[in-house]
Design a protein around this motif. Structure first.
Motif, PDB file in Angstrom:
ATOM      1  N   TYR A 149     -13.457   6.625  -0.598  1.00 52.31           N
ATOM      2  CA  TYR A 149     -12.990   6.121  -1.851  1.00 52.31           C
ATOM      3  C   TYR A 149     -14.139   6.684  -2.918  1.00 52.31           C
ATOM      4  CZ  TYR A 149      -8.881   3.984  -0.140  1.00 52.31           C
ATOM      5  OH  TYR A 149      -7.714   3.468   0.588  1.00 52.31           O
TER       6      TYR A 149
ATOM      7  N   ARG B  45      -4.221  -1.483  -1.947  1.00 50.36           N
ATOM      8  CA  ARG B  45      -4.745  -1.669  -0.752  1.00 50.36           C
ATOM      9  C   ARG B  45      -4.460  -3.326  -0.293  1.00 50.36           C
ATOM     10  NH1 ARG B  45     -10.564   0.531  -1.153  1.00 50.36           N
ATOM     11  NH2 ARG B  45     -10.264  -0.521  -3.205  1.00 50.36           N
TER      12      ARG B  45
ATOM     13  N   VAL C 169      -4.937   4.327  -6.228  1.00 54.34           N
ATOM     14  CA  VAL C 169      -4.328   3.267  -5.510  1.00 54.34           C
ATOM     15  C   VAL C 169      -4.775   2.153  -6.298  1.00 54.34           C
ATOM     16  CG1 VAL C 169      -4.526   4.409  -3.372  1.00 54.34           C
ATOM     17  CG2 VAL C 169      -6.619   2.881  -4.029  1.00 54.34           C
TER      18      VAL C 169
ATOM     19  N   VAL D 216      -1.477   0.818   1.551  1.00 48.94           N
ATOM     20  CA  VAL D 216      -2.026   2.086   1.615  1.00 48.94           C
ATOM     21  C   VAL D 216      -2.427   2.596   2.806  1.00 48.94           C
ATOM     22  CG1 VAL D 216      -3.990   3.324   0.454  1.00 48.94           C
ATOM     23  CG2 VAL D 216      -2.782   1.695  -0.756  1.00 48.94           C
TER      24      VAL D 216
ATOM     25  N   ASP E  34      -4.914  -3.434  -7.080  1.00 52.71           N
ATOM     26  CA  ASP E  34      -5.292  -2.549  -5.829  1.00 52.71           C
ATOM     27  C   ASP E  34      -4.101  -2.665  -4.867  1.00 52.71           C
ATOM     28  OD1 ASP E  34      -6.331  -1.273  -3.855  1.00 52.71           O
ATOM     29  OD2 ASP E  34      -8.442  -2.070  -4.076  1.00 52.71           O
TER      30      ASP E  34
ATOM     31  N   GLN F 292      -8.671   7.246  -3.724  1.00 49.97           N
ATOM     32  CA  GLN F 292      -8.642   7.536  -2.072  1.00 49.97           C
ATOM     33  C   GLN F 292      -8.753   9.143  -2.238  1.00 49.97           C
ATOM     34  OE1 GLN F 292      -5.523   7.867   0.892  1.00 49.97           O
ATOM     35  NE2 GLN F 292      -6.382   5.709   1.697  1.00 49.97           N
TER      36      GLN F 292
ATOM     37  N   SER G 157       3.294   5.176   0.648  1.00 51.75           N
ATOM     38  CA  SER G 157       2.750   4.014   0.075  1.00 51.75           C
ATOM     39  C   SER G 157       4.036   3.562  -0.712  1.00 51.75           C
ATOM     40  CB  SER G 157       1.695   4.171  -1.133  1.00 51.75           C
ATOM     41  OG  SER G 157       0.588   4.222  -0.336  1.00 51.75           O
TER      42      SER G 157
END
Length: 364
Positions: free
Chosen positions: A343, A158, A317, A163, A156, A331, A186
């Motif tokens: 999401y 994130r 993502v 992100v 991930d 996302q 990103s």
């Protein structure tokens, strides 16, 4: 013309009044024109549903009326009392509650997608599509490269802090621009720069071969960025207005992020390789069939989401294959009140929603 295979939607609906059915058939006709369900099935199923309408329908309408009142308060819908718009929106809302019954009939697993009332529940399917499903896909060549042999079972971006936050495109068909800008910012952060929000409005206004709020293609936008060497400036330099405007140019000395190249590939049947691309290259801009997303609340989409019609751009993502149902972490650009705080999770392995058919990776 391609056809959808959502199933015989109306056959599962038992409580429909005559006005509901008129609107219902109109919407199915619209989806048929978009490459949707067979109209003959829709009409015959609707007629069958009409014959079963009765006392229970009144109970459903009563419940829907109460929910509609709560919906209006929650989402600040200020329709005039007894206005034509109020009557129309209430009808669309009732139709949405019927769709939810059908869509949730597939949700037998704890992680299955759930469908219900959200900010789009008073829109007809035609209205929803006309505003929010405005991405155009370009034919992508089949992926022919080798897969990364080893990559984690769960990944991930994130968690790496690269992100940006979930955005809200509002009533502008700019999803294509949000997916591109999300990928660029990103990848820029993955390269060691500070994560900052870049300007979606710049892409909406200046990607001249696209149509601004009337829709566009991520690959066309990326081609424009690559060929022109235009630098994407920050969102604070060029704020989002949710409408198409005149392109604002910046001097060559102005800071920004430029795109050197991008890849566009079809990973149908090769989603494991797509996972490798995500790990290796960063978040991916993809186009999906998001017709059923109008009612999505959360969970993993596994059913009734075909790959027949590409119409909405999003940003993948991450992924998670550790559970019983492996899924992509996607996302969206409809705000944090939609789905899983903005999401959506989509099952990996069956090209659900066409998520693997048009996949773009950005290189800076």
């Amino acid at each position: 013309m391609r056809t959808r295979s959502f199933g015989t939607f109306s056959a599962n609906i038992k409580h429909v009044c005559f006005l509901d059915l008129l609107q219902y058939v109109m919407e199915l006709t619209f989806l048929r024109l978009m490459g949707g369900w067979h109209l003959l099935i829709a009409v015959s199923a609707a007629a069958s549903a009409l014959s079963r309408a009765g006392e229970t329908h009144a109970k459903v309408n009563t419940s829907a009326a109460a929910h509609f009142h709560s919906f209006r308060k929650k989402f600040h819908r200020l329709y005039e009392v007894d206005s034509e718009e109020l009557i129309r929106r209430r009808l669309y809302f009732q139709n949405a509650t019927l769709r939810h019954l059908y869509l949730n009939s597939f949700s037998t697993e704890p992680q299955s997608a759930r469908y219900g009332i959200n900010q789009f529940s008073d829109l007809s399917q035609m209205e929803f599509s006309d505003v929010y499903l405005r991405a155009f896909s370009s034919r992508a060549p089949a992926f022919s490269g080798g897969s990364i042999k080893e990559f984690p079972a769960k990944f991930d971006w994130r968690e790496k802090g690269v992100v940006g936050p979930v955005q809200n495109q509002l009533s502008c068909g700019s999803c294509w621009a949000f997916s591109v800008v999300g990928a660029v910012q990103s990848v820029y952060a993955i390269g060691g720069s500070q994560l900052e929000q870049l300007s979606v409005q710049q892409v909406v206004d200046c990607s001249f071969k696209n149509k601004g709020c009337d829709g566009g293609s991520p690959s066309v936008a990326l081609t424009w960025l690559k060929q022109t060497k235009v630098k994407l400036v920050t969102q604070s330099d060029y704020p989002y207005k949710a409408k198409t405007g005149i392109c604002h140019f910046f001097s060559r000395s102005h800071g920004g992020v430029s795109v050197k190249d991008f890849s566009l590939q079809d990973f149908s049947g090769q989603e494991e390789a797509m996972m490798g691309q995500l790990v290796q290259n960063g978040p991916l801009a993809v186009i999906v069939d998001a017709v059923s997303w109008q009612d999505y609340l959360g969970g993993i989409i596994q059913h009734h989401c075909t790959s027949q019609w590409s119409n909405h751009a999003v940003l993948v993502v991450g992924y998670d294959t550790t559970g019983e149902i492996p899924y992509w972490i996607v996302q969206n650009s409809w705000g944090t009140s939609w789905g899983n705080e903005g999401y959506v999770y989509v099952k990996i392995g069956s090209n659900v929603c066409g998520i693997a058919e048009s996949v773009a990776a950005v290189f800076l």
